[in-house]
Design a protein around this motif. Structure first.
Motif, PDB file in Angstrom:
ATOM      1  N   ILE A 277       7.785  15.221  -1.517  1.00 29.95           N
ATOM      2  CA  ILE A 277       8.732  14.246  -0.971  1.00 29.95           C
ATOM      3  C   ILE A 277       9.019  14.532   0.500  1.00 29.95           C
ATOM      4  N   ILE A 278       9.174  15.821   0.858  1.00 25.23           N
ATOM      5  CA  ILE A 278       9.430  16.176   2.257  1.00 25.23           C
ATOM      6  C   ILE A 278       8.271  15.723   3.131  1.00 25.23           C
ATOM      7  N   GLY A 279       7.047  15.924   2.625  1.00 23.72           N
ATOM      8  CA  GLY A 279       5.878  15.467   3.365  1.00 23.72           C
ATOM      9  C   GLY A 279       5.882  13.949   3.517  1.00 23.72           C
ATOM     10  N   GLN A 280       6.285  13.248   2.453  1.00 18.33           N
ATOM     11  CA  GLN A 280       6.347  11.793   2.515  1.00 18.33           C
ATOM     12  C   GLN A 280       7.431  11.324   3.485  1.00 18.33           C
ATOM     13  N   LEU A 281       8.565  12.046   3.497  1.00 23.25           N
ATOM     14  CA  LEU A 281       9.640  11.688   4.429  1.00 23.25           C
ATOM     15  C   LEU A 281       9.199  11.881   5.867  1.00 23.25           C
ATOM     16  N   ASP A 282       8.455  12.922   6.086  1.00 20.27           N
ATOM     17  CA  ASP A 282       7.987  13.206   7.432  1.00 20.27           C
ATOM     18  C   ASP A 282       7.042  12.113   7.923  1.00 20.27           C
ATOM     19  N   GLN A 283       6.274  11.547   7.004  1.00 21.24           N
ATOM     20  CA  GLN A 283       5.351  10.475   7.347  1.00 21.24           C
ATOM     21  C   GLN A 283       6.005   9.096   7.234  1.00 21.24           C
ATOM     22  N   ARG A 284       7.290   9.089   6.857  1.00 24.55           N
ATOM     23  CA  ARG A 284       8.071   7.870   6.712  1.00 24.55           C
ATOM     24  C   ARG A 284       7.453   6.885   5.707  1.00 24.55           C
ATOM     25  N   THR A 285       6.794   7.443   4.671  1.00 22.84           N
ATOM     26  CA  THR A 285       6.235   6.582   3.614  1.00 22.84           C
ATOM     27  C   THR A 285       7.204   6.390   2.458  1.00 22.84           C
TER      28      THR A 285
END
Length: 606
Positions: A277-285
């Protein structure tokens, strides 16, 4: 694995049976837990939208935030109200479904029990099957239905959680599914093992409780002290308790270790999901709202496999009971092949044509090779030793049993080709184990009576009761409205002899042409036996009357005596003829008569 499949198949067979009886109710009963489980999806969607709205519109003013958030608020309120409503409806439909299904299946079992051929009632295996089916249709059925509904709800809830998790990333959904499946399988295996162990420990636990209670009773302590067995019994009690507690504690420790591993598995899942989720938040997905509800869903999902394991393990244990119930209710009832010919004439002859009979599961015939004709107006005494087949003979004659060999002809017609309901209007019987029904006297003696006068005219009933020596009961304070058995608050319990006299009254009121009396005086004292025999003979005038009795004093007054021995009629004739024959009947008659001869009694005393 085979056992799991068999238990699941048994549950499905039972549910099919219930669906067949209650299709609409069953659909509603299954739809409610399904909707109740999936309600998590709109709830999660509304929560996600609210969180994202609060973040996106922070500092924009209350009015603008409310304007943007009100659809989510309405969805959240509706979903929450729906969850409460569905929960209430689930409890109501579960209870109603269980009560209705149990009542209908009990009626189905009773219907099978009523229509099953009477010869099967002599089989212990039939009673075992009946007892298991009745037990399964009661509390076990309720538990099966509750567990099934709960399993449906939890399965849908877990599916909804996986859908919510997939909104964060497909890998999170895959991991949640995998971990939940592994945890569920292991928990179900453990629960089944624990339940089976608990059943095996029932004897030890029950014995420990019994010994504990006994050791506190003064009468037991007194005896144990005298015989110096007190310490021995205490050791027995302690040994049972120790075995019981050690086994239970072992399973508790095993449960604890497994719970720790399961908790660790979900914790690892939580951290892995958080990393994704943190990775997804960083990519704004994904949004913050999505991250929040995924995190919350994983936390909630930990308890679902545990709850499902309880329901599934109960279903596994109860699968055997479901199989017993489905097998009994779905079992075919052997029907008479040709019940077509209606019967509306008096019976003149009953012919046994090479008749034999063997009970189901027996290794030898009870009766064999019977050839005789019984005619209207005859009084026939059937005598023989215990187990000679006298009662079986009567049941064959009445059409209650079907011969396994040969045939029985009524006025020349094979009894198997006759409609039994119309045939029974010409038959009447008094059995030694007559039923003690909680009815009024009027209802008892007219039940099944084919005589319109007997069912409507109290004077006819009073006359027959007086002939049977029951005038004092009929003339009591309640008269014919006297309630029988102590099931009623103001009911009256009769003696064995009175019940038999009442059964004879009922048989006499039927306008039948054949009457069978199987040990009708077994509960009557000797002083009233002759009186009752004369009364029975008077009431059966003009009919074919067949008497069965071990007391040969009756037989001497019969027109014809049949002596049964080892499944065959070995003597046939009048009292005088058989006494002159000086064989089995004569020997038995003299043996019984010797008890009433003073010189024989004196010799026996010496």
């Amino acid at each position: 694995m085979t056992m799991y499949i068999q238990r699941a198949a048994s549950i499905i067979r039972l549910l099919k049976l219930i669906v067949k009886q209650n299709p609409r109710l069953t659909i509603l009963w299954m739809l409610i837990p399904l909707l109740s489980g999936f309600v998590i999806v709109p709830l999660a969607a509304a929560e996600r939208h609210l969180i994202d709205t609060a973040i996106n519109y922070a500092g924009s003013g209350r009015a603008r935030i409310l304007q943007a958030a009100w659809p989510s608020l309405v969805t959240l309120a509706a979903a929450s109200a729906g969850a409460v409503f569905l929960g209430m409806m689930k409890r109501l439909t579960d209870t109603y479904m269980a009560n209705r299904a149990s009542r209908q299946l009990m009626m189905e079992i009773q219907s099978h029990a009523i229509h099953v051929p009477l010869e099967q009632l002599e089989s212990p295996d039939y009673y075992d099957r009946l007892s298991r089916a009745q037990a399964a249709a009661g509390q076990a059925l309720t538990s099966i239905l509750f567990s099934t509904a709960e399993t449906i709800r939890l399965t849908c809830a877990l599916a909804g959680m996986i859908v919510v998790a997939a909104s964060g990333h497909w890998a999170i959904a895959a991991m949640l599914f995998t971990v939940s499946a592994i945890v569920l399988i292991q928990r179900v295996r453990l629960e089944i093992t624990v339940k089976q162990a608990a059943r095996a420990l029932t004897t030890d636990g029950r014995m420990a409780d019994y010994l504990k209670q006994s050791l506190a009773e003064p009468s037991v302590l007194k005896e144990l002290k005298v015989f110096q067995a007190l310490s021995y019994m205490i050791e027995q009690w302690f040994g049972r308790v120790r075995t019981y507690e050690i086994t239970r504690n072992n399973y508790r420790r095993r449960e604890g270790r497994m719970a720790a591993w399961f908790g660790l598995s979900f914790l690892l899942l939580l951290f892995a999901s958080l990393a994704i989720i943190i990775g997804q938040l960083d990519q704004r997905t994904v949004t913050v709202g999505t991250a929040a509800i995924v995190f919350q869903t994983i936390l909630q999902a930990q308890g679902v496999p545990l709850q499902m394991s309880w329901s599934l393990s109960r279903l596994y244990i109860q699968g055997a009971q479901a199989s017993d119930l489905a097998d009994f209710v779905n079992g075919s009832i052997p029907l008479h092949a040709h019940q077509q010919l209606a019967w509306n004439e008096a019976i003149h002859t009953i012919q046994f044509d090479n008749v034999g009979f063997r009970y189901p599961g027996a290794h030898s015939d009870v009766l064999r090779g019977l050839n005789m004709t019984l005619r209207a107006g005859q009084t026939v005494a059937l005598v023989g030793d215990n187990g000679a087949g006298k009662s079986t003979f009567v049941k064959l004659m009445l059409g209650l049993f079907e011969p396994t060999e040969g045939r029985i002809l009524i006025n020349g017609h094979d009894i198997r080709h006759l409609n039994r309901q119309s045939l029974y209007t010409q038959l009447s019987a008094v059995f030694q184990d007559c039923g003690h029904y909680p009815l009024t006297m009027r209802e008892y003696v007219t039940a099944g009576s084919s005589s319109a006068a007997a069912s409507s005219d109290d004077r006819e009933i009073q006359r027959v009761l007086q002939l049977c020596g029951l005038h004092s009961l009929a003339e009591g304070s309640h008269g014919l409205d006297q309630k029988l058995t102590n099931v009623w608050a103001d009911g009256r319990e009769l003696s064995g002899g009175q019940w038999q006299r009442l059964a004879i009254s009922r048989a006499a009121l039927r306008s039948s042409s054949v009457i069978a009396l199987d040990e009708p005086t077994s509960a009557v004292d000797p002083s009233g036996e002759l009186e009752l025999y004369n009364m029975c003979k008077a009431l059966s005038t003009g009919k074919l009357a067949v008497f069965v009795s071990h007391r040969l004093g009756w037989a001497r007054y019969a027109d014809r005596i049949l002596v049964l021995h080892d499944g065959n009629v070995v003597e046939d004739g009048s009292h005088e003829q058989l006494m002159a024959l000086n064989d089995r009947y004569a020997s038995s008659f003299r043996s019984q008569a010797s008890w009433y001869e003073p010189e024989q009694l004196n010799t026996a005393a010496l």
